[in-house]
Design an enzyme around this catalytic site. Structure first.
Site, mmCIF file in Angstrom:
data_model
loop_
_atom_site.group_PDB
_atom_site.id
_atom_site.type_symbol
_atom_site.label_atom_id
_atom_site.label_comp_id
_atom_site.label_asym_id
_atom_site.label_seq_id
_atom_site.Cartn_x
_atom_site.Cartn_y
_atom_site.Cartn_z
ATOM 1 N N CYS A 72 14.549 34.663 39.869
ATOM 2 C CA CYS A 72 14.998 35.751 38.996
ATOM 3 C C CYS A 72 14.022 35.971 37.832
ATOM 4 C CB CYS A 72 16.386 35.402 38.463
ATOM 5 S SG CYS A 72 16.941 36.492 37.158
ATOM 6 N N CYS A 78 18.539 35.335 30.294
ATOM 7 C CA CYS A 78 19.882 35.818 30.607
ATOM 8 C C CYS A 78 21.002 34.842 30.261
ATOM 9 C CB CYS A 78 19.939 36.208 32.083
ATOM 10 S SG CYS A 78 21.578 36.577 32.659
ATOM 11 N N CYS A 81 23.108 32.320 34.633
ATOM 12 C CA CYS A 81 22.855 31.208 35.556
ATOM 13 C C CYS A 81 22.192 30.087 34.764
ATOM 14 C CB CYS A 81 21.893 31.622 36.667
ATOM 15 S SG CYS A 81 22.549 32.863 37.753
ATOM 16 N N CYS A 159 20.221 41.629 40.116
ATOM 17 C CA CYS A 159 20.743 40.288 39.864
ATOM 18 C C CYS A 159 20.903 39.622 41.226
ATOM 19 C CB CYS A 159 22.084 40.348 39.140
ATOM 20 S SG CYS A 159 22.887 38.738 39.080
ATOM 21 N N GLN A 283 39.376 35.828 43.402
ATOM 22 C CA GLN A 283 38.278 34.845 43.375
ATOM 23 C C GLN A 283 36.948 35.557 43.612
ATOM 24 O OE1 GLN A 283 38.648 31.725 42.556
ATOM 25 N NE2 GLN A 283 40.783 31.222 42.960
ATOM 26 N N TYR A 312 50.452 30.297 38.922
ATOM 27 C CA TYR A 312 49.232 31.002 38.509
ATOM 28 C C TYR A 312 48.667 31.700 39.758
ATOM 29 C CZ TYR A 312 49.641 27.432 34.821
ATOM 30 O OH TYR A 312 50.085 26.581 33.842
ATOM 31 N N GLU A 333 53.214 34.338 38.156
ATOM 32 C CA GLU A 333 51.966 34.808 37.548
ATOM 33 C C GLU A 333 52.304 35.640 36.311
ATOM 34 O OE1 GLU A 333 48.383 35.058 38.072
ATOM 35 O OE2 GLU A 333 48.559 36.495 36.437
ATOM 36 N N ASP A 381 46.916 26.647 40.167
ATOM 37 C CA ASP A 381 45.515 27.079 40.062
ATOM 38 C C ASP A 381 45.365 27.806 38.730
ATOM 39 O OD1 ASP A 381 42.970 27.988 40.439
ATOM 40 O OD2 ASP A 381 43.432 29.339 42.100
ATOM 41 N N CYS A 408 39.194 25.639 38.098
ATOM 42 C CA CYS A 408 37.826 26.136 37.909
ATOM 43 C C CYS A 408 37.201 25.430 36.711
ATOM 44 C CB CYS A 408 37.807 27.655 37.743
ATOM 45 S SG CYS A 408 38.901 28.225 36.443
HETATM 46 N N1 SAH Z 1 45.566 31.450 42.519
HETATM 47 C C1 SAH Z 1 44.937 32.722 42.272
HETATM 48 C C2 SAH Z 1 44.609 32.991 40.810
HETATM 49 C C3 SAH Z 1 43.942 31.904 40.047
HETATM 50 S S1 SAH Z 1 43.231 32.392 38.495
HETATM 51 C C4 SAH Z 1 43.726 32.906 43.162
HETATM 52 O O1 SAH Z 1 43.271 31.968 43.803
HETATM 53 O O2 SAH Z 1 43.229 34.030 43.240
HETATM 54 C C5 SAH Z 1 44.448 32.001 37.334
HETATM 55 C C6 SAH Z 1 45.575 33.001 37.239
HETATM 56 O O3 SAH Z 1 46.480 32.503 36.246
HETATM 57 C C7 SAH Z 1 45.180 34.405 36.775
HETATM 58 O O4 SAH Z 1 45.669 35.327 37.708
HETATM 59 C C8 SAH Z 1 45.884 34.570 35.424
HETATM 60 O O5 SAH Z 1 46.349 35.891 35.192
HETATM 61 C C9 SAH Z 1 47.052 33.602 35.563
HETATM 62 N N2 SAH Z 1 47.624 33.063 34.322
HETATM 63 C C10 SAH Z 1 47.003 32.777 33.153
HETATM 64 N N3 SAH Z 1 47.848 32.223 32.280
HETATM 65 C C11 SAH Z 1 49.060 32.144 32.891
HETATM 66 C C12 SAH Z 1 50.344 31.654 32.506
HETATM 67 N N4 SAH Z 1 50.532 31.116 31.307
HETATM 68 N N5 SAH Z 1 51.348 31.718 33.393
HETATM 69 C C13 SAH Z 1 51.156 32.250 34.629
HETATM 70 N N6 SAH Z 1 49.964 32.740 35.057
HETATM 71 C C14 SAH Z 1 48.930 32.683 34.203
#
Ligand code: SAH
Length: 463
Positions: A72, A78, A81, A159, A283, A312, A333, A381, A408
């Protein structure tokens, strides 16, 4: 005493959590970007920082075997990365070492790093990109990425993490802005129209969503802009106008208006169809997301009669994938757009054993615990900040036998695992999935089991 601009030669001892090289100089720590462990380097001190000194790389005296020339052109500037100067094998080693060092710090957890799954072709994987605009000294509009901790845009043409067509669209948008006299937003003066452009790309469907983030409701050249953009790029299936007038670094505002197409894109993931709207989480690495979900579901060894919670859950992706293997799924969510998408997605895929609730995951868990509801498995998640004490303590009351923790940010995951351990959950292994090649980020999965009294008894006898 180290002075600004001082030149120092030394060997990099280790890389820190953000993949900065650390050069030890007496009692001081000097932080340098874009180096590798054990490399002998010459650096120039930039400034004193809380942890020591920051320095810039002047020369590499002895390079690591894992060093490669970054492909790059704006890599140095930047900052998006951090590992592009490291070979594919070296990046894998680095990510394993990073997880190992986190496990070592949390030694009471006794976690073993199994592996980090990496991509064959670690480029052009991002399905979402956010671009800012500015004018250069000559008044020419430039598109680019925000430099870390500043309002400066680092101009770019290509990019290596983006699909090529998305960069072409950005360049064409710059041309249209010039032609139609559309001003880029100036964060200091708080004037100008275009704040950001966000593009979502369906890796399977090839559908493209363009979100124009504007500093006001009125978009005078709207019709002509949309017509020229879609004529030039028929692959764009929808264009959304988002209004953000706040003084904030958050990209999207609340108000939206669909200018073209349905306001969402379709994509396929793990054999399922998904509607994805502008504000929903999806994702960013399609290929590795499938690896992640499959690994997660394999680890759970589901029997088919389970009730599971997908906490989540975003637009319901992993929950819907899991729904094939269990009795029923509940998704929770916070983001209401994501929940709307999730409900539509369940219908789209004709999945009947799933329902979605818009709530804070912690509050929802508390309510479930108060009602003494039954859960066999919880998948969580959470975002980078991790989960919460209220979520984990309420989960413990519900006592599901298995928990799959996808993260993550392995650092906050380790913090949360301490709490899970306190509540009697056991886990042995952490698996890494490289969702973000060329950056220092890694996704990690841990499968947790609740020991029943019989198991505890056996373990006690074994000791
Ligand atoms: N499992 C999903 C999203 C993961 S990202 C996937 O794999 O695509 C994390 C998610 O948590 C996001 O969508 C975000 O909006 C949500 N989030 C953040 N804070 C939260 C909370 N306090 N309660 C519920 N969801 C929440």
């Amino acid at each position: 005493m180290i002075r600004n601009n001082q030149i120092i030669t030394g060997t990099i001892s280790y890389l820190d959590e953000a993949s900065n090289g650390v050069l030890l100089h007496g009692k001081d720590r000097i932080f340098v970007r874009h180096v590798l462990e054990k490399e002998k380097v010459k650096v120039q001190i930039v400034k004193k920082i809380k942890e020591g000194y920051s320095a810039k790389l002047i020369d590499i005296i002895e390079a690591s075997k894992n060093r490669v020339k970054p492909e790059c052109g704006i890599y140095e500037k930047c900052g998006s990365c951090q590992l592009m100067h490291i070979s594919k094998e070296g990046q894998k080693e680095r990510k394993i070492a990073h997880l190992k060092s986190l496990c070592k710090k949390a030694k009471n957890l006794n976690l073993k790093v199994v592996d980090v799954d990496t991509m064959q072709e670690p480029y052009h994987y991002r399905n979402k990109m956010i671009i800012g605009f500015q004018k250069d000294r000559k008044g020419q509009i430039q598109a680019g990425f925000y430099e870390e901790f500043t309002h400066n845009v680092i101009p770019y043409n290509r990019c290596l993490l983006h699909p090529t067509i998305c960069d072409d669209i950005i360049q064409f948008i710059v041309q249209l802005m010039k032609k139609m006299h559309i001003e880029p937003y100036d964060e200091d003066k708080r004037r100008g129209l275009f704040r950001h452009v966000l593009i979502r790309y369906g890796m399977v469907s090839k559908e493209i969503m363009v979100v124009l983030v504007l500093n006001q409701q009125v978009f005078p050249a709207r019709k002509a802009f949309v017509s020229e953009l879609t004529k030039r790029y028929p692959q764009i299936t929808t264009i959304v106008q988002n209004v953000n007038t706040r003084k904030t670094s958050v990209v999207l505002g609340d108000q939206e208006r669909v200018l073209y197409g349905p306001g969402f894109i379709n994509d396929a993931l793990c054999g399922l169809q998904f509607h994805i709207s502008s504000k929903s989480f999806y994702q960013i690495n399609h290929e590795q997301c499938e690896v992640l979900y499959k690994k997660g579901i394999d680890l759970l060894k589901l029997k088919g009669n389970e009730t599971i919670l997908d906490a989540y859950c975003g637009i319901g992706t992993i929950g819907m994938y899991a729904s094939k293997f269990v009795k029923q799924v509940i998704g929770v969510e916070l983001n209401k757009d994501a929940i709307e998408d999730a409900k539509k997605n369940a219908k789209l895929n004709n999945i009947k054993n799933i329902r979605f609730i818009c709530d804070d995951a912690g509050k929802f868990m508390q309510k479930m615990a108060n009602k003494k509801e039954h859960l066999d498995v919880v998948i969580l998640d959470p975002p980078r900040a991790g989960s919460s004490e209220v979520f984990i303590s309420s989960l413990a009351k519900l006592n599901p036998k298995k928990v799959l923790y996808i993260s993550c940010n392995p650092q906050t995951q380790m913090r949360d695992l301490q709490l899970f351990a306190k509540y009697g959950y056991r886990f042995k292994e952490i698996h890494g999935v490289d969702m973000f090649p060329n950056t220092f980020h890694t996704e990690s999965i841990v499968c947790l089991f609740k020991e029943n009294d019989k198991c505890k008894e056996i373990r006690r006898k074994q000791k």
